[in-house]
Design a protein around this motif. Structure first.
Motif, short mmCIF file in Angstrom:
data_model
loop_
_atom_site.label_atom_id
_atom_site.label_comp_id
_atom_site.label_asym_id
_atom_site.label_seq_id
_atom_site.Cartn_x
_atom_site.Cartn_y
_atom_site.Cartn_z
N SER A 27 58.65 1.99 -3.95
CA SER A 27 58.56 0.85 -4.87
C SER A 27 58.05 1.28 -6.23
N LEU A 28 57.07 2.18 -6.24
CA LEU A 28 56.54 2.68 -7.50
C LEU A 28 57.61 3.44 -8.29
N LEU A 83 62.14 -2.78 8.03
CA LEU A 83 63.15 -2.56 6.99
C LEU A 83 63.18 -3.69 5.98
N VAL A 84 63.19 -4.92 6.45
CA VAL A 84 63.24 -6.08 5.54
C VAL A 84 61.98 -6.14 4.68
N GLY A 85 60.84 -5.84 5.27
CA GLY A 85 59.61 -5.82 4.48
C GLY A 85 59.66 -4.79 3.36
N GLY A 86 60.21 -3.61 3.65
CA GLY A 86 60.34 -2.59 2.61
C GLY A 86 61.30 -3.00 1.52
N TRP A 87 62.41 -3.63 1.89
CA TRP A 87 63.37 -4.11 0.89
C TRP A 87 62.73 -5.13 -0.05
N ILE A 88 61.98 -6.04 0.52
CA ILE A 88 61.33 -7.08 -0.30
C ILE A 88 60.35 -6.45 -1.29
N ALA A 89 59.56 -5.49 -0.82
CA ALA A 89 58.59 -4.84 -1.70
C ALA A 89 59.28 -4.09 -2.84
N MET A 90 60.33 -3.34 -2.53
CA MET A 90 61.04 -2.60 -3.58
C MET A 90 61.74 -3.53 -4.56
#
Length: 226
Positions: free
Chosen positions: A64-65, A204-211
């Motif tokens: 995300s960073l 996976l969905v949590g990572g997509w939302i954060a990015m």
């Protein structure tokens, strides 16, 4: 003479085998054999939680960073440097936070054991040793968290390191991070005997939302001239 023999037969000690101890031994052996195949998966909770959370945090936060920086900067060196700084800072933060948290839990459990030992002074020493072996280990949790975070953070860094085109680099970082999230989510589900598909998709969905949030907000701020 016959009467004498009958009397002797009456008072002769019985030679029949005692059945109850044999049954007890059989049951005991069966219990031992069954316990050999039994494993309490809750014992994995301490290091598994630290490792899975560390890997997920390393993946999501670093990716995300890098996505956020990539939204306003196209220089690959700047993107890699930012991700590497996030790896170091995140690994240290995860290790210290996990150490403090687990050490607090250790203090609470040691105090509880001490109170119980005061109440039962005749308790065997072996039981106290077993209780101490099951106590949480702050150093183990901190090390697992830092290593897992670093391994997770290396995925987006390596994915972006050798790609010059900016848009392709962002896509590769997203794809590599998504694949790694599925792998780590599935690994945690298998080791913890949790639903595989559900756990993997949740990670996976949590990572997509954060990015997506990081990229979108950074892009918005960068284009607005703030």
């Amino acid at each position: 003479m016959a009467i004498h023999n009958q009397a002797n037969q009456t008072y002769l000690p019985s030679t029949l085998p005692v059945v109850s101890p044999m049954v007890s031994n059989i049951e005991r052996s069966q219990t031992i054999e069954e316990n050999k195949d039994y494993f309490d998966y809750s014992q994995r909770a301490q290091w598994l939680r630290a490792a899975v959370l560390g890997a997920n945090d390393g993946l999501v936060s670093t990716a995300s960073l890098m996505m956020g920086v990539g939204a306003v900067k196209q220089d690959v060196k700047f993107m890699i440097l930012t991700g590497f700084a996030g790896l170091i800072a995140g690994a240290c933060s995860m290790a210290i936070g996990e150490f403090v948290s687990v050490y607090s839990q250790l203090d609470i459990e040691l105090a509880q054991i001490k109170r119980e030992n005061m109440a039962r002074k005749d308790e065997e020493i072996t039981q106290n040793d077993d209780e101490k072996e099951n106590l949480p280990n702050p150093f183990q949790a901190a090390g697992a968290s830092a290593i897992a975070f670093s391994l997770g953070a290396m995925v987006p860094l390596l994915a972006a390191a050798f790609i010059k085109d900016h848009k392709v680099r962002l896509g590769v970082v997203t794809g590599a991070t998504s694949l790694a999230l599925l792998v780590f989510g599935g690994l945690g589900a298998v080791l913890g005997k949790a639903p595989l598909v559900k756990s993997s998709l949740r990670v996976l969905v949590g990572g997509w939302i954060a990015m997506a949030i990081t990229y979108g907000l950074t892009k918005l701020i960068g284009t607005s001239g703030l």
